[in-house]
Structures are given as structure tokens and as C-alpha cells.
Design a protein around this motif. Structure first.
Motif, short mmCIF file in Angstrom:
data_model
loop_
_atom_site.label_atom_id
_atom_site.label_comp_id
_atom_site.label_asym_id
_atom_site.label_seq_id
_atom_site.Cartn_x
_atom_site.Cartn_y
_atom_site.Cartn_z
N ALA A 80 0.82 -1.21 0.00
CA ALA A 80 0.00 0.00 0.00
C ALA A 80 0.86 1.25 0.00
CB ALA A 80 -0.93 -0.01 1.21
N ASN A 81 0.50 2.21 -0.85
CA ASN A 81 1.13 3.52 -0.91
C ASN A 81 0.04 4.58 -0.92
OD1 ASN A 81 4.30 3.36 -1.73
ND2 ASN A 81 3.19 1.60 -2.56
N LEU A 82 0.41 5.77 -0.51
CA LEU A 82 -0.53 6.89 -0.52
C LEU A 82 0.09 8.05 -1.27
CD1 LEU A 82 -3.23 8.12 0.72
CD2 LEU A 82 -1.69 9.20 2.38
N GLU A 98 3.59 4.50 -12.94
CA GLU A 98 3.82 3.32 -13.79
C GLU A 98 5.10 2.61 -13.38
OE1 GLU A 98 3.75 2.07 -18.49
OE2 GLU A 98 4.31 4.12 -17.95
N THR A 99 5.00 1.28 -13.23
CA THR A 99 6.16 0.42 -13.02
C THR A 99 6.10 -0.71 -14.03
OG1 THR A 99 5.10 -1.14 -11.48
CG2 THR A 99 5.96 0.93 -10.54
N GLU A 100 7.03 -1.66 -13.92
CA GLU A 100 7.03 -2.80 -14.84
C GLU A 100 5.75 -3.63 -14.71
OE1 GLU A 100 9.05 -3.76 -17.23
OE2 GLU A 100 10.41 -2.06 -17.00
N LYS A 101 5.14 -3.66 -13.51
CA LYS A 101 3.98 -4.53 -13.27
C LYS A 101 2.68 -3.77 -13.01
CE LYS A 101 6.40 -8.64 -11.56
NZ LYS A 101 6.46 -9.65 -10.47
N ASP A 102 2.76 -2.50 -12.71
CA ASP A 102 1.56 -1.78 -12.29
C ASP A 102 1.40 -0.47 -13.04
OD1 ASP A 102 0.64 -3.41 -9.84
OD2 ASP A 102 2.74 -3.02 -9.39
N TYR A 103 0.15 -0.07 -13.20
CA TYR A 103 -0.17 1.24 -13.77
C TYR A 103 -1.39 1.78 -13.04
CZ TYR A 103 -1.80 4.90 -16.86
OH TYR A 103 -2.22 6.10 -17.35
N ILE A 104 -1.26 2.96 -12.47
CA ILE A 104 -2.35 3.61 -11.75
C ILE A 104 -2.47 5.02 -12.29
CG2 ILE A 104 -3.24 4.35 -9.49
CD1 ILE A 104 -0.37 1.91 -9.54
N SER A 105 -3.67 5.46 -12.60
CA SER A 105 -3.90 6.83 -13.03
C SER A 105 -5.12 7.37 -12.30
CB SER A 105 -4.13 6.89 -14.55
OG SER A 105 -4.30 8.24 -14.97
N VAL A 106 -4.96 8.49 -11.61
CA VAL A 106 -6.04 9.07 -10.82
C VAL A 106 -6.28 10.51 -11.28
CG1 VAL A 106 -6.91 9.53 -8.50
CG2 VAL A 106 -5.26 7.68 -8.86
N GLU A 138 5.55 -4.86 -6.25
CA GLU A 138 6.94 -5.01 -5.81
C GLU A 138 7.59 -3.64 -5.66
OE1 GLU A 138 8.76 -7.30 -8.90
OE2 GLU A 138 8.90 -5.61 -10.29
N ASP A 139 8.70 -3.58 -4.89
CA ASP A 139 9.47 -2.35 -4.81
C ASP A 139 9.89 -1.94 -6.22
OD1 ASP A 139 9.25 -2.60 -2.08
OD2 ASP A 139 11.31 -3.28 -1.77
N MET A 205 -10.10 -0.90 0.83
CA MET A 205 -8.77 -1.48 0.59
C MET A 205 -8.24 -2.07 1.89
SD MET A 205 -5.25 0.46 -0.65
CE MET A 205 -5.68 0.53 -2.39
N ASP A 206 -7.63 -3.27 1.81
CA ASP A 206 -7.07 -3.87 3.01
C ASP A 206 -5.64 -3.39 3.25
OD1 ASP A 206 -5.28 -5.42 1.47
OD2 ASP A 206 -6.49 -7.24 1.61
N PHE A 207 -5.03 -3.84 4.36
CA PHE A 207 -3.74 -3.32 4.79
C PHE A 207 -2.62 -3.62 3.81
CE2 PHE A 207 -0.12 -2.96 7.83
CZ PHE A 207 -0.40 -1.70 8.32
N SER A 208 -2.80 -4.67 2.98
CA SER A 208 -1.80 -5.02 1.98
C SER A 208 -1.97 -4.24 0.69
CB SER A 208 -1.85 -6.53 1.69
OG SER A 208 -1.55 -7.28 2.85
#
Length: 259
Positions: A80-82, A98-106, A138-139, A205-208
Motif C-alpha cells: 500500500a502507498n498513498l 507506472e512500473t514494470e507490473k503496475d499502472y495507476i492513473s487518478v 513489488e518495490d 482497501m485492506d492493509f496489503s
């Protein structure tokens, strides 16, 4: 009634198992700001029944002026990140990670129907702000893109935690992530009220950092157009710390109590 989620509002489906390739435009009259890494702050504002979303503390900060697109690489942790975004005006803003595995756009919009008095009640150090939690697999050294106008500051850190249990009530305006609080296994009523808005969504959202979903829809409310005032009853299958990601351009109140 929940409507199908339109593409532009699809902001927090983080668990992509393939990379999404996008064309980043070069910065226009913008210099990539310097990344300053500071130790995580101690959890503050401990209360069992908060009435508004507290200001979040951050671990990684960079700032700059958003004239055109600005991109920068920021080291972010697994889980989890904020992100907390502050700006001098109520201009529309979009932040992509954006990372190799994730993409988030808000995308955040401050609805003109929201009163100035209401907006001031949720300001941070005299500036307008919004926040949202997201999960990384992942980091990673993430590519962060900001699209807005005017001066802005963005902060990344772990979401705040409070020493709170059900019942809880949170109020705010625009996009906000609440602190983590405890919800035990059981059945609960989630009361959601939104006004002076065009859209609203409330995602647990849970703690993870995992979104709580039912039939591939974020719960308790994936998406709704217009004002909203209803109660959603749902079962929590695991005792854990949870937060609400609220996506709304107007005023909102979210409460949870045992059914």
C-alpha cells in the motif's frame, strides 16, 4: 444503482499483469524536480471516531510547477502507498504511476458546486489537496507523471493508521483516502452520501493494498453518477485494517456500522 464504470473513471485497477505502454510527452517549460527522501513520520491524530480525513504524513516528496507534462522517477515500496497532491488552485489534475507490473492513473476534479467554505475545511497548509491509496506488486522505481496547471506538490508515503474500530464516519470533499482502521469479520452497513458532485465511488482497501471486490467490482460502491444517499450491506470475510478510497468531485460522507 451502480452503473458500468467508464474508462476515464477507471482509476485504481492496479493489478495489471502486463505492462501498459504509453507515450509520455516531453515536459513543456518544466524542470524535473529533485527527489527528497525523508524518514516516515509517526502516526498522528489517533482517534476512534474521526469526523474528517486527517492530513497524511509522507515519506518521499518532490515538487514542481505543472506547466504541461512533468515526469519523474520516484522509488516506491511494495504494498500500500498513498499519494497526496496539493495545488494552489482548484484546477483539474491527473497523476499517473507506472512500473514494470503496475499502472495507476487518478484524475481529480473540484466541482464548482462545492462551497468555498466547505473546500477550506479540507485544505492543507492553505492549499487545496486530494489523496488516493494504491498498491504496487513489488518495490520499484516508478515513473510518475503529473498533468495540471499552476504550482503543485506531490507526496508519497504509507497511508495513515488510527486506533479506531467500527463504527466510523469520515467526511471530505474531492478525492480522499481515509486512514486505516480496524474492521472485524462480519456483516456491515456502509452508508454513503455524496452531494454537489457528478460522480462518486467508494472502494475498500485492506492493509496489503488489495481492493475488496465482489464480481470484479470494487465494494461497497464501484461507481455512481450524480448525488447519492444509500446504504450498502456487505460481508467482511477477514478481520483486518481497512481504508476507504473515495473518488468524488463533490462533498461526501462515508460511515460504517455493524449490520
Amino acid at each position: 444503482m451502480q452503473f458500468p464504470l467508464p474508462f476515464w473513471f477507471f482509476s485504481l485497477r492496479q493489478h495489471y499483469h502486463r505492462r501498459m505502454y504509453r507515450q509520455f510527452r516531453p515536459p513543456v517549460n518544466a524542470t524535473p524536480p529533485t527527489v527528497n527522501v525523508t524518514p516516515p513520520a509517526v502516526t498522528a491524530n489517533v482517534t476512534a471516531t474521526p469526523t474528517e480525513v486527517p492530513i497524511e504524513a509522507s515519506a518521499t516528496t518532490f515538487d514542481g510547477t505543472g506547466n504541461g507534462n512533468v515526469t519523474i522517477t520516484v522509488p516506491l515500496a511494495k504494498g500500500a502507498n498513498l499519494l497526496t497532491f496539493t495545488q494552489e488552485t482548484t484546477a483539474e489534475s491527473t497523476v499517473s504511476v507506472e512500473t514494470e507490473k503496475d499502472y495507476i492513473s487518478v484524475k481529480n476534479t473540484f466541482n464548482e458546486a462545492v462551497s468555498e467554505e466547505s473546500m477550506k475545511a479540507t485544505m492543507k497548509d492553505g492549499a487545496y489537496y486530494w489523496s488516493q491509496a494504491f498498491m504496487l506488486e513489488e518495490d520499484a522505481d516508478a515513473t510518475v507523471q503529473v498533468e495540471t496547471t499552476g504550482n503543485w506538490t506531490i507526496d508519497f508515503g504509507f497511508p495513515q493508521q488510527i486506533n479506531g474500530i467500527v463504527p466510523q464516519t469520515f467526511t471530505g470533499a474531492a478525492n480522499k483516502a481515509t486512514p486505516f482502521f480496524q474492521i472485524n469479520e462480519g456483516t456491515y452497513n456502509f452508508s454513503i452520501i455524496a452531494a454537489n458532485n457528478d460522480v462518486v465511488g467508494v472502494h475498500l482497501m485492506d492493509f496489503s493494498g488489495n481492493d475488496i471486490q465482489e464480481n470484479d467490482r470494487e465494494m461497497p460502491l464501484a461507481f455512481h453518477e450524480g448525488a447519492y444517499d444509500d446504504v450498502v450491506t456487505m460481508k467482511i470475510n477477514e478481520s483486518n485494517n481497512y481504508l476507504f478510497n473515495v473518488i468524488c468531485d463533490g462533498n461526501w460522507t462515508v460511515s460504517v456500522a455493524e449490520a
